[in-house]
Every structure is written in C-alpha cells, then in structure tokens.
Scaffold this active site. Sequence first.
Site, short mmCIF file in Angstrom:
data_model
loop_
_atom_site.label_atom_id
_atom_site.label_comp_id
_atom_site.label_asym_id
_atom_site.label_seq_id
_atom_site.Cartn_x
_atom_site.Cartn_y
_atom_site.Cartn_z
N ASN A 13 0.81 -1.22 0.00
CA ASN A 13 0.00 0.00 0.00
C ASN A 13 0.85 1.27 0.00
OD1 ASN A 13 -2.44 -1.40 -0.02
ND2 ASN A 13 -2.49 -1.56 2.21
N GLU A 148 12.25 10.32 7.30
CA GLU A 148 11.16 11.09 7.90
C GLU A 148 9.94 10.23 8.21
OE1 GLU A 148 9.83 13.71 9.85
OE2 GLU A 148 11.04 14.89 8.46
N ALA A 153 4.57 9.36 10.36
CA ALA A 153 4.26 9.40 8.93
C ALA A 153 4.92 10.61 8.27
CB ALA A 153 2.75 9.36 8.72
N GLY A 205 -9.08 -2.03 9.14
CA GLY A 205 -7.74 -1.97 8.59
C GLY A 205 -6.79 -1.09 9.38
N ASP A 219 5.99 -1.05 18.15
CA ASP A 219 6.03 0.00 17.14
C ASP A 219 6.38 1.35 17.78
OD1 ASP A 219 5.20 1.15 14.36
OD2 ASP A 219 3.95 2.26 15.77
N LYS A 223 9.86 3.78 17.28
CA LYS A 223 9.81 5.21 16.97
C LYS A 223 10.48 6.04 18.06
CE LYS A 223 5.52 4.59 14.36
NZ LYS A 223 4.05 4.77 14.38
#
Length: 336
Positions: A13, A148, A153, A205, A219, A223
């Site tokens: 995606n 980045e 995001a 999703g 996760d 980060k």
Amino acid sequence: MREIKLSIFGFGNVGRAVVRVLLEKGALFRERYGVEFKVVSVADTSGVVWLPEGIDPREALIIKENFGKLSSWTNDYEVYNFTPSEAVREIDSDIVVDVTNDKNAHTWHLAALKDGKAVVTSNKPPLAFHYAELMKEAEGRNLPYFFEATVMAGTPIITVLQDGLKGDTVERIEAVLNATTTFILSRMEAGLDFEEALREAQALGIAERDPSGDILGIDAGYKATILHCLAFHPLTFDRVKRRGIEEITPEDVRRAQGRGNTIRLVAEIEDGAVTVEPREVPRTNPLAVESHENTAVIRTDLLGELVITGAGAGLKETASGVVGDIIKASMKLRES
C-alpha cells in the site's frame, strides 16, 4: 533537468501510494525542483522488475492491483529473483527507496550506501537497531540517508529534530506515536472491551491481522528509539522499557474518565532512557490525541515546550514523508 533514478523496494500500500504521488505531481516536481524521477526497478516479495531505461509505473500499479504480485508482469519485463542486497548492487540507481517491513534491511541499506547510492526509508527496525552504523556510513560517504516517514508518517518531527533546533538542547520528549492503540483506547472509552475494540480496528484496517507490534508497544518503542537517537545520542531498541495496552481493562478506562483523564500509550524520551507505557493524561493535555493523530511534546532549554501534532498513519500521509525525503535526497545529490 536532473534525472534521478529510483529503485523501489516494497510495493504494498505505501509503495504504491509513493508511486502515485510521483506520477500525479511529476510535472510540479520538474518545475519546482528541476528533477525528473525515473523508476528503474520495483520489488515485492515475488520478485524484482528492472529495466535500466525505466519501467512504466502506471503499468506496475495495474499489474500489482489486478494480480497481487509483480511476478505476474511477464509480457514486457523480466522478473528477477534477486535478494535485496543483490538488487541494490546490481541495479544502477541514484536512490534506494525502502518501504518494506524487512527487519534485516540494514544489511542492504549498508550495501546501497557502500555502492554510492542514497537511501530513503519508512522502515523502522534498521534505525532502531543500527542507527549509529548506518549514519556513520552515510556521513562518511556524504550520501543522503533519510527517514522522515519512520516516525509520525509525514508529520516532520525528524526534520525538526535534525534541522530546526540547532541552538537548543533537548531535555525531554513525551509522545503518543501509535495510532492503533489510540483508536482501541478511544473505543474502550465508548464502552467496548479490549477484544471488541481490537476486532473493530482490524475490521477497519487500522490494526494488522497480527496486532502485537502495536498493542505490545513495539512500534511505539521503535519510533521512540529513533527520536532518542536524534535528540540525544544513538541508543538501541533493546534498551527501551516497554509495556503495552493489552492489560488495560474497561474499569481502568472508566476510572481515568472519572478523574477527567484519558489513557494513552505514551513514550517518554530522556537522555539515556526511553520508556513506553500506558499513562493517564488529562483531557486538556496535548497527549490526549484522538483518531490517527500522533503528537510529541518536545522540551528544550531555550524554546521551552514545542508541541508537534499531525497524522501518524495513513497512505497519503506516509507517502508525504517518503516523497519529501526523495526530493531532499535528489537536491543533495545534485549539489554533490
């Protein structure tokens, strides 16, 4: 006009979203930055499609979306069974773009840098475990290594920490960096239990089929590790103290609500220490974000408190970070 050859690894995606932006805004990028992007290869788990004179990105999108794998693209292009390390050495490109989830990608990031190629990535584990090695290689060769989209995001927290606070000393960062856990906790505030909220997130999703990376704080830990490397000094993910949201109960949520608070998975980053855990925060606190937003509260000695809030997930949002880095890398390559 400078032609920049791109080798794209990962055509899920996010990879497809990046290609769509490059196609839709190609004329703008030519006019504004004087660069023409040529995609010379794309790769998914089924194989690598490569043509030195450039592949047709529109056709790549059609093949992937209709057949599910690039190896079905056999009429006009040969599909190679290269490993990523073989591909980055064999394929003549200027920028290697990694939008995979390959936890061992640092090996082929290093191979790309050693071969004189810039790297742009949204892939977190290479930096969470090998930041110092990767940056030393890139800096020693004066090559762009940009990331980045690994945190928040396309919201430019990486750019802020790298370039925006040159005279400041960062003292502490507190952040909410995982949108999936925010969604689950928000739905629990609406009356769902943890399992119901998780199933809803998966159905929409928002959560993966295997949600452990999100709900266990992995996760967010990746980060937070990257932010520590930028704000202070290199540190690896195994140093993170981590507790996820899997044990949060509806009673915990109701008690917090009764005190005018909300529970969020908060990363606290200080010099030499990273902690990720669920915390109660007041509803008026910047950390009390909703939906797919992420936020970071950066405290420095001069500026005081800087709050950065923006999208922490989404295809267009992640593509924003990746494409922005591709452009930045192109500008740096043009100067060299």
